[in-house]
Motif scaffolding. Structure first.
Motif, mmCIF file in Angstrom:
data_model
loop_
_atom_site.group_PDB
_atom_site.id
_atom_site.type_symbol
_atom_site.label_atom_id
_atom_site.label_comp_id
_atom_site.label_asym_id
_atom_site.label_seq_id
_atom_site.Cartn_x
_atom_site.Cartn_y
_atom_site.Cartn_z
ATOM 1 N N CYS A 42 47.244 39.962 41.509
ATOM 2 C CA CYS A 42 46.529 40.856 42.413
ATOM 3 C C CYS A 42 45.135 41.084 41.836
ATOM 4 O O CYS A 42 44.989 41.322 40.631
ATOM 5 C CB CYS A 42 47.307 42.166 42.520
ATOM 6 S SG CYS A 42 46.611 43.327 43.691
ATOM 7 N N TYR A 43 44.109 40.993 42.683
ATOM 8 C CA TYR A 43 42.728 41.128 42.232
ATOM 9 C C TYR A 43 41.994 42.173 43.068
ATOM 10 O O TYR A 43 42.309 42.375 44.237
ATOM 11 C CB TYR A 43 41.968 39.805 42.381
ATOM 12 C CG TYR A 43 42.480 38.699 41.513
ATOM 13 C CD1 TYR A 43 42.044 38.575 40.195
ATOM 14 C CD2 TYR A 43 43.387 37.775 41.999
ATOM 15 C CE1 TYR A 43 42.507 37.551 39.390
ATOM 16 C CE2 TYR A 43 43.859 36.751 41.192
ATOM 17 C CZ TYR A 43 43.417 36.643 39.899
ATOM 18 O OH TYR A 43 43.878 35.627 39.102
ATOM 19 N N LEU A 44 40.988 42.769 42.459
ATOM 20 C CA LEU A 44 40.064 43.664 43.152
ATOM 21 C C LEU A 44 38.700 42.999 43.154
ATOM 22 O O LEU A 44 38.186 42.616 42.095
ATOM 23 C CB LEU A 44 39.988 45.020 42.434
ATOM 24 C CG LEU A 44 38.988 46.022 43.002
ATOM 25 C CD1 LEU A 44 39.401 46.460 44.407
ATOM 26 C CD2 LEU A 44 38.871 47.219 42.076
ATOM 27 N N ARG A 45 38.122 42.820 44.338
ATOM 28 C CA ARG A 45 36.791 42.221 44.457
ATOM 29 C C ARG A 45 35.759 43.343 44.389
ATOM 30 O O ARG A 45 35.927 44.395 44.986
ATOM 31 C CB ARG A 45 36.658 41.471 45.782
ATOM 32 C CG ARG A 45 35.346 40.703 45.912
ATOM 33 C CD ARG A 45 35.209 39.997 47.254
ATOM 34 N NE ARG A 45 36.321 39.156 47.591
ATOM 35 C CZ ARG A 45 36.478 37.884 47.213
ATOM 36 N NH1 ARG A 45 35.577 37.317 46.464
ATOM 37 N NH2 ARG A 45 37.524 37.185 47.590
ATOM 38 N N LYS A 83 30.844 41.761 46.074
ATOM 39 C CA LYS A 83 31.597 40.515 46.277
ATOM 40 C C LYS A 83 31.215 39.407 45.304
ATOM 41 O O LYS A 83 31.349 38.231 45.608
ATOM 42 C CB LYS A 83 31.477 40.042 47.724
ATOM 43 C CG LYS A 83 32.013 41.047 48.699
ATOM 44 C CD LYS A 83 31.967 40.585 50.117
ATOM 45 C CE LYS A 83 32.537 41.693 50.969
ATOM 46 N NZ LYS A 83 32.624 41.406 52.337
ATOM 47 N N THR A 84 30.740 39.775 44.100
ATOM 48 C CA THR A 84 30.336 38.771 43.123
ATOM 49 C C THR A 84 31.355 38.567 42.014
ATOM 50 O O THR A 84 31.231 37.620 41.241
ATOM 51 C CB THR A 84 28.981 39.134 42.487
ATOM 52 O OG1 THR A 84 29.114 40.403 41.824
ATOM 53 C CG2 THR A 84 27.887 39.200 43.538
ATOM 54 N N SER A 85 32.337 39.456 41.902
ATOM 55 C CA SER A 85 33.299 39.319 40.812
ATOM 56 C C SER A 85 34.683 39.809 41.236
ATOM 57 O O SER A 85 34.826 40.584 42.180
ATOM 58 C CB SER A 85 32.827 40.092 39.573
ATOM 59 O OG SER A 85 32.761 41.464 39.853
ATOM 60 N N LEU A 86 35.683 39.312 40.492
ATOM 61 C CA LEU A 86 37.073 39.716 40.707
ATOM 62 C C LEU A 86 37.616 40.315 39.416
ATOM 63 O O LEU A 86 37.325 39.811 38.325
ATOM 64 C CB LEU A 86 37.950 38.521 41.078
ATOM 65 C CG LEU A 86 37.706 37.843 42.410
ATOM 66 C CD1 LEU A 86 38.590 36.610 42.523
ATOM 67 C CD2 LEU A 86 37.991 38.798 43.548
ATOM 68 N N LYS A 87 38.429 41.356 39.559
ATOM 69 C CA LYS A 87 39.102 41.971 38.415
ATOM 70 C C LYS A 87 40.602 41.889 38.674
ATOM 71 O O LYS A 87 41.083 42.318 39.721
ATOM 72 C CB LYS A 87 38.674 43.430 38.286
ATOM 73 C CG LYS A 87 39.401 44.185 37.198
ATOM 74 C CD LYS A 87 38.992 45.642 37.184
ATOM 75 C CE LYS A 87 39.818 46.403 36.170
ATOM 76 N NZ LYS A 87 39.501 47.839 36.187
ATOM 77 N N GLU A 88 41.331 41.304 37.727
ATOM 78 C CA GLU A 88 42.785 41.225 37.888
ATOM 79 C C GLU A 88 43.387 42.614 37.687
ATOM 80 O O GLU A 88 43.031 43.331 36.757
ATOM 81 C CB GLU A 88 43.402 40.236 36.905
ATOM 82 C CG GLU A 88 44.870 39.986 37.206
ATOM 83 C CD GLU A 88 45.444 38.785 36.480
ATOM 84 O OE1 GLU A 88 46.653 38.588 36.592
ATOM 85 O OE2 GLU A 88 44.687 38.047 35.820
ATOM 86 N N LEU A 89 44.280 42.997 38.581
ATOM 87 C CA LEU A 89 44.895 44.320 38.556
ATOM 88 C C LEU A 89 46.335 44.250 38.085
ATOM 89 O O LEU A 89 47.020 43.247 38.294
ATOM 90 C CB LEU A 89 44.878 44.941 39.967
ATOM 91 C CG LEU A 89 43.523 45.136 40.614
ATOM 92 C CD1 LEU A 89 43.698 45.635 42.041
ATOM 93 C CD2 LEU A 89 42.672 46.097 39.805
ATOM 94 N N LYS A 90 46.793 45.324 37.484
ATOM 95 C CA LYS A 90 48.212 45.472 37.179
ATOM 96 C C LYS A 90 48.909 45.958 38.443
ATOM 97 O O LYS A 90 48.344 46.757 39.195
ATOM 98 C CB LYS A 90 48.413 46.494 36.064
ATOM 99 C CG LYS A 90 47.863 46.065 34.746
ATOM 100 C CD LYS A 90 48.117 47.132 33.687
ATOM 101 C CE LYS A 90 47.523 46.711 32.377
ATOM 102 N NZ LYS A 90 47.720 47.739 31.333
#
Length: 90
Positions: free
Chosen positions: A69-72, A76-83
């Protein structure tokens, strides 16, 4: 994500918190493997926070396997992986 799951009083068939988080758009990209009888791919969902205090999103995921699961970012230039966690009623 909280391990507390509440029953939605507006829709008893759903455990989602749609009264706090509004789903605006879906983008679905699927690969169908007819031999294995599977679907794989990803779903992008754009949300709007109705309750500004909401810190979690609860989605219905009956019979789905979720691996990441990711948060953009807003720009809209980066993605952060979420727990995340998956609650099973069984």
């Amino acid at each position: 994500m909280s391990s507390i799951v509440k029953q939605n009083i507006n829709d008893i068939s759903s455990l989602s918190n749609f009264d706090e988080i509004k789903q605006l758009r879906y983008n679905v990209d699927l690969f169908i493997n007819f031999d294995a009888k599977t679907l794989s791919g990803f779903v992008e969902i754009e949300f709007e926070r109705i309750n500004k205090e909401a810190k979690s999103i609860f989605l219905d995921n009956f019979e789905l396997s979720v691996f990441k699961c990711y948060l953009r970012s807003d720009d809209k230039t980066s993605l952060k992986e979420l727990k995340f966690s998956i609650h099973n009623e069984n």
